[in-house]
Design a protein around this motif. Structure first.
Motif, PDB file in Angstrom:
ATOM      1  N   GLU A 111      -7.153  31.687  12.614  1.00  0.00           N
ATOM      2  CA  GLU A 111      -7.155  31.122  13.962  1.00  0.00           C
ATOM      3  C   GLU A 111      -7.328  29.606  13.962  1.00  0.00           C
ATOM      4  O   GLU A 111      -7.146  28.964  15.002  1.00  0.00           O
ATOM      5  CB  GLU A 111      -8.288  31.751  14.794  1.00  0.00           C
ATOM      6  CG  GLU A 111      -8.113  33.249  15.029  1.00  0.00           C
ATOM      7  CD  GLU A 111      -9.254  33.841  15.838  1.00  0.00           C
ATOM      8  OE1 GLU A 111     -10.209  33.095  16.169  1.00  0.00           O
ATOM      9  OE2 GLU A 111      -9.194  35.045  16.149  1.00  0.00           O
ATOM     10  N   VAL A 112      -7.671  29.025  12.810  1.00  0.00           N
ATOM     11  CA  VAL A 112      -8.046  27.607  12.772  1.00  0.00           C
ATOM     12  C   VAL A 112      -6.884  26.706  13.159  1.00  0.00           C
ATOM     13  O   VAL A 112      -7.010  25.861  14.064  1.00  0.00           O
ATOM     14  CB  VAL A 112      -8.595  27.229  11.376  1.00  0.00           C
ATOM     15  CG1 VAL A 112      -8.758  25.719  11.259  1.00  0.00           C
ATOM     16  CG2 VAL A 112      -9.929  27.930  11.122  1.00  0.00           C
ATOM     17  N   ILE A 113      -5.744  26.833  12.492  1.00  0.00           N
ATOM     18  CA  ILE A 113      -4.610  25.942  12.774  1.00  0.00           C
ATOM     19  C   ILE A 113      -4.062  26.172  14.189  1.00  0.00           C
ATOM     20  O   ILE A 113      -3.822  25.200  14.918  1.00  0.00           O
ATOM     21  CB  ILE A 113      -3.514  26.079  11.710  1.00  0.00           C
ATOM     22  CG1 ILE A 113      -4.044  25.625  10.343  1.00  0.00           C
ATOM     23  CG2 ILE A 113      -2.290  25.257  12.100  1.00  0.00           C
ATOM     24  CD1 ILE A 113      -4.531  24.185  10.288  1.00  0.00           C
ATOM     25  N   PRO A 114      -3.877  27.426  14.652  1.00  0.00           N
ATOM     26  CA  PRO A 114      -3.451  27.599  16.047  1.00  0.00           C
ATOM     27  C   PRO A 114      -4.419  26.976  17.053  1.00  0.00           C
ATOM     28  O   PRO A 114      -3.988  26.397  18.055  1.00  0.00           O
ATOM     29  CB  PRO A 114      -3.379  29.123  16.200  1.00  0.00           C
ATOM     30  CG  PRO A 114      -3.103  29.631  14.828  1.00  0.00           C
ATOM     31  CD  PRO A 114      -3.871  28.711  13.920  1.00  0.00           C
ATOM     32  N   PHE A 115      -5.711  27.079  16.784  1.00  0.00           N
ATOM     33  CA  PHE A 115      -6.693  26.450  17.666  1.00  0.00           C
ATOM     34  C   PHE A 115      -6.510  24.933  17.672  1.00  0.00           C
ATOM     35  O   PHE A 115      -6.473  24.303  18.745  1.00  0.00           O
ATOM     36  CB  PHE A 115      -8.109  26.810  17.213  1.00  0.00           C
ATOM     37  CG  PHE A 115      -9.186  25.898  17.726  1.00  0.00           C
ATOM     38  CD1 PHE A 115      -9.571  25.939  19.051  1.00  0.00           C
ATOM     39  CD2 PHE A 115      -9.810  24.988  16.878  1.00  0.00           C
ATOM     40  CE1 PHE A 115     -10.561  25.082  19.535  1.00  0.00           C
ATOM     41  CE2 PHE A 115     -10.792  24.135  17.348  1.00  0.00           C
ATOM     42  CZ  PHE A 115     -11.180  24.182  18.676  1.00  0.00           C
ATOM     43  N   LEU A 116      -6.381  24.328  16.499  1.00  0.00           N
ATOM     44  CA  LEU A 116      -6.209  22.874  16.413  1.00  0.00           C
ATOM     45  C   LEU A 116      -4.891  22.437  17.047  1.00  0.00           C
ATOM     46  O   LEU A 116      -4.814  21.355  17.634  1.00  0.00           O
ATOM     47  CB  LEU A 116      -6.284  22.418  14.954  1.00  0.00           C
ATOM     48  CG  LEU A 116      -7.659  22.580  14.293  1.00  0.00           C
ATOM     49  CD1 LEU A 116      -7.575  22.241  12.811  1.00  0.00           C
ATOM     50  CD2 LEU A 116      -8.703  21.704  14.987  1.00  0.00           C
ATOM     51  N   GLU A 117      -3.876  23.273  16.971  1.00  0.00           N
ATOM     52  CA  GLU A 117      -2.612  22.970  17.656  1.00  0.00           C
ATOM     53  C   GLU A 117      -2.812  22.936  19.168  1.00  0.00           C
ATOM     54  O   GLU A 117      -2.233  22.092  19.863  1.00  0.00           O
ATOM     55  CB  GLU A 117      -1.545  23.992  17.264  1.00  0.00           C
ATOM     56  CG  GLU A 117      -1.047  23.827  15.834  1.00  0.00           C
ATOM     57  CD  GLU A 117      -0.108  24.954  15.407  1.00  0.00           C
ATOM     58  OE1 GLU A 117       0.657  24.746  14.444  1.00  0.00           O
ATOM     59  OE2 GLU A 117      -0.155  26.047  16.019  1.00  0.00           O
ATOM     60  N   ASN A 118      -3.625  23.847  19.688  1.00  0.00           N
ATOM     61  CA  ASN A 118      -3.933  23.833  21.119  1.00  0.00           C
ATOM     62  C   ASN A 118      -4.662  22.547  21.510  1.00  0.00           C
ATOM     63  O   ASN A 118      -4.349  21.924  22.528  1.00  0.00           O
ATOM     64  CB  ASN A 118      -4.800  25.039  21.498  1.00  0.00           C
ATOM     65  CG  ASN A 118      -4.025  26.338  21.544  1.00  0.00           C
ATOM     66  OD1 ASN A 118      -2.800  26.346  21.517  1.00  0.00           O
ATOM     67  ND2 ASN A 118      -4.742  27.448  21.598  1.00  0.00           N
ATOM     68  N   VAL A 119      -5.640  22.162  20.700  1.00  0.00           N
ATOM     69  CA  VAL A 119      -6.445  20.983  21.008  1.00  0.00           C
ATOM     70  C   VAL A 119      -5.595  19.715  21.015  1.00  0.00           C
ATOM     71  O   VAL A 119      -5.788  18.827  21.853  1.00  0.00           O
ATOM     72  CB  VAL A 119      -7.602  20.848  19.998  1.00  0.00           C
ATOM     73  CG1 VAL A 119      -8.368  19.542  20.208  1.00  0.00           C
ATOM     74  CG2 VAL A 119      -8.557  22.043  20.105  1.00  0.00           C
ATOM     75  N   THR A 120      -4.641  19.631  20.091  1.00  0.00           N
ATOM     76  CA  THR A 120      -3.886  18.382  19.904  1.00  0.00           C
ATOM     77  C   THR A 120      -2.486  18.428  20.496  1.00  0.00           C
ATOM     78  O   THR A 120      -1.708  17.487  20.294  1.00  0.00           O
ATOM     79  CB  THR A 120      -3.777  18.059  18.398  1.00  0.00           C
ATOM     80  OG1 THR A 120      -3.083  19.132  17.725  1.00  0.00           O
ATOM     81  CG2 THR A 120      -5.159  17.888  17.778  1.00  0.00           C
ATOM     82  N   ARG A 121      -2.152  19.475  21.220  1.00  0.00           N
ATOM     83  CA  ARG A 121      -0.787  19.621  21.743  1.00  0.00           C
ATOM     84  C   ARG A 121      -0.368  18.394  22.552  1.00  0.00           C
ATOM     85  O   ARG A 121      -1.096  17.886  23.386  1.00  0.00           O
ATOM     86  CB  ARG A 121      -0.684  20.879  22.608  1.00  0.00           C
ATOM     87  CG  ARG A 121       0.712  21.128  23.161  1.00  0.00           C
ATOM     88  CD  ARG A 121       0.884  22.559  23.656  1.00  0.00           C
ATOM     89  NE  ARG A 121       0.971  23.494  22.530  1.00  0.00           N
ATOM     90  CZ  ARG A 121       0.100  24.466  22.283  1.00  0.00           C
ATOM     91  NH1 ARG A 121      -0.924  24.649  23.094  1.00  0.00           N
ATOM     92  NH2 ARG A 121       0.244  25.273  21.250  1.00  0.00           N
ATOM     93  N   GLY A 122       0.853  17.903  22.254  1.00  0.00           N
ATOM     94  CA  GLY A 122       1.404  16.765  22.975  1.00  0.00           C
ATOM     95  C   GLY A 122       1.014  15.419  22.415  1.00  0.00           C
ATOM     96  O   GLY A 122       1.466  14.387  22.919  1.00  0.00           O
ATOM     97  N   ARG A 123       0.206  15.400  21.361  1.00  0.00           N
ATOM     98  CA  ARG A 123      -0.255  14.117  20.815  1.00  0.00           C
ATOM     99  C   ARG A 123       0.486  13.707  19.551  1.00  0.00           C
ATOM    100  O   ARG A 123       0.229  12.627  19.006  1.00  0.00           O
ATOM    101  CB  ARG A 123      -1.754  14.177  20.517  1.00  0.00           C
ATOM    102  CG  ARG A 123      -2.614  14.470  21.743  1.00  0.00           C
ATOM    103  CD  ARG A 123      -4.076  14.406  21.396  1.00  0.00           C
ATOM    104  NE  ARG A 123      -4.922  14.978  22.436  1.00  0.00           N
ATOM    105  CZ  ARG A 123      -6.241  15.134  22.320  1.00  0.00           C
ATOM    106  NH1 ARG A 123      -6.840  14.769  21.205  1.00  0.00           N
ATOM    107  NH2 ARG A 123      -6.936  15.667  23.305  1.00  0.00           N
ATOM    108  N   GLY A 124       1.376  14.559  19.057  1.00  0.00           N
ATOM    109  CA  GLY A 124       2.140  14.205  17.868  1.00  0.00           C
ATOM    110  C   GLY A 124       1.312  14.115  16.597  1.00  0.00           C
ATOM    111  O   GLY A 124       1.638  13.329  15.701  1.00  0.00           O
ATOM    112  N   ILE A 125       0.258  14.904  16.496  1.00  0.00           N
ATOM    113  CA  ILE A 125      -0.578  14.888  15.292  1.00  0.00           C
ATOM    114  C   ILE A 125       0.141  15.636  14.173  1.00  0.00           C
ATOM    115  O   ILE A 125       0.540  16.791  14.350  1.00  0.00           O
ATOM    116  CB  ILE A 125      -1.946  15.553  15.557  1.00  0.00           C
ATOM    117  CG1 ILE A 125      -2.632  14.920  16.766  1.00  0.00           C
ATOM    118  CG2 ILE A 125      -2.828  15.481  14.319  1.00  0.00           C
ATOM    119  CD1 ILE A 125      -2.997  13.486  16.609  1.00  0.00           C
ATOM    120  N   PRO A 126       0.340  15.011  12.992  1.00  0.00           N
ATOM    121  CA  PRO A 126       1.035  15.693  11.892  1.00  0.00           C
ATOM    122  C   PRO A 126       0.289  16.946  11.450  1.00  0.00           C
ATOM    123  O   PRO A 126      -0.944  16.997  11.481  1.00  0.00           O
ATOM    124  CB  PRO A 126       1.048  14.646  10.768  1.00  0.00           C
ATOM    125  CG  PRO A 126       0.749  13.345  11.425  1.00  0.00           C
ATOM    126  CD  PRO A 126      -0.074  13.654  12.635  1.00  0.00           C
TER     127      PRO A 126
END
Length: 259
Positions: A20-35
């Protein structure tokens, strides 16, 4: 004005398993273009604890206490929980409340302070969840940040006393207190607070942290020197964030002879 017919706890959310870690971090950073490689780097902190953040368990414990307190004091309100970035998701919870016939809700965020990330973003996400659910979504009123509430200050003071008591007796009286808070960009800090509140440089976030430090140090007593420091800085090095960093300050104090 209609009475409240439900209570809603709103929190940040966190993963509870390694997958769940990467999907969670994707939610947190969505729209910010974080690699993605940066997400993987941050994820390593979660993998140290098998991918489990403590925040959801803390929310469950808090909800149990709220239900018990409501029951003991004759407060007949159903209790709901929705997170901004992980299950249970806020929009799903607002939809469930609408299906249950809830029309007016008092909400509390698990963030104590005023800044974009710790207060305004919660208001924005509540508005977005209501819009997603549509006209049947209940009204939701978020209580003010609770940084100076006695129920927040007193436990901090008690834990500080316990920490001082663990120090060797000959070091205790001269101990310094560092109150460490999550750093945010200085521009965000300066913009925190509502117009007309009269906060000085640093905005509401810094002022509220300094007030908490003052209140806790006052309750602890002993005349210990105290200061606010920061942790968890992220973002590009070119972007100024609130300082001093707790680790840098500890090194400085050691160099000055603090024991």
């Amino acid at each position: 004005m209609r009475p409240y017919d439900a209570f809603l706890l709103v929190s940040f959310g966190g993963p509870e398993a390694e997958d769940e870690v990467i999907p969670f971090l994707e939610n947190v950073t969505r729209g910010r273009g974080i690699p993605r490689e940066r997400l993987a780097e941050v994820g390593e902190h979660y993998y140290l604890f098998n991918g489990v953040s403590p925040i959801n368990r803390q929310c469950r414990d808090l909800l149990a206490e709220i239900r018990a307190d409501f029951s003991a004091n004759g407060v007949d309100l159903p209790v709901y929980w929705g997170n901004r970035f992980w299950t249970p998701m806020l929009t799903d919870t607002v939809r469930q409340m609408a299906e249950d016939g809830v029309r007016r809700v008092v909400a509390m965020a698990t963030s104590a302070y005023s800044s974009y990330s710790s207060h305004r973003a919660y208001l924005n996400d509540i508005a977005a969840a209501r819009e997603a659910v549509g006209p049947e979504a209940p009204e939701i009123e978020l209580i003010r940040p609770f940084f100076d509430h006695p129920g927040f200050i007193e436990p901090l003071a008690e834990h500080t006393r316990q920490a001082l008591d663990r120090l060797p007796q000959d070091k205790r009286a001269g101990a310094r207190l560092l109150f460490s808070a999550h750093s945010i960009p200085t521009a965000m800090a300066e913009a925190s607070g509502e117009p007309g509140q009269g906060y000085g440089p640093g905005g509401a976030y810094v002022a509220q942290l300094e007030e908490v430090a003052r209140l806790v140090a006052e309750q602890v007593g002993g005349g210990h020197p105290y200061e606010v420091v920061y942790q968890s800085r992220s973002g590009p090095p070119s972007q100024p964030w609130l300082e001093p960093d707790v680790n840098d300050r500890l090194e400085e104090l050691a160099g000055e002879g603090a024991e």
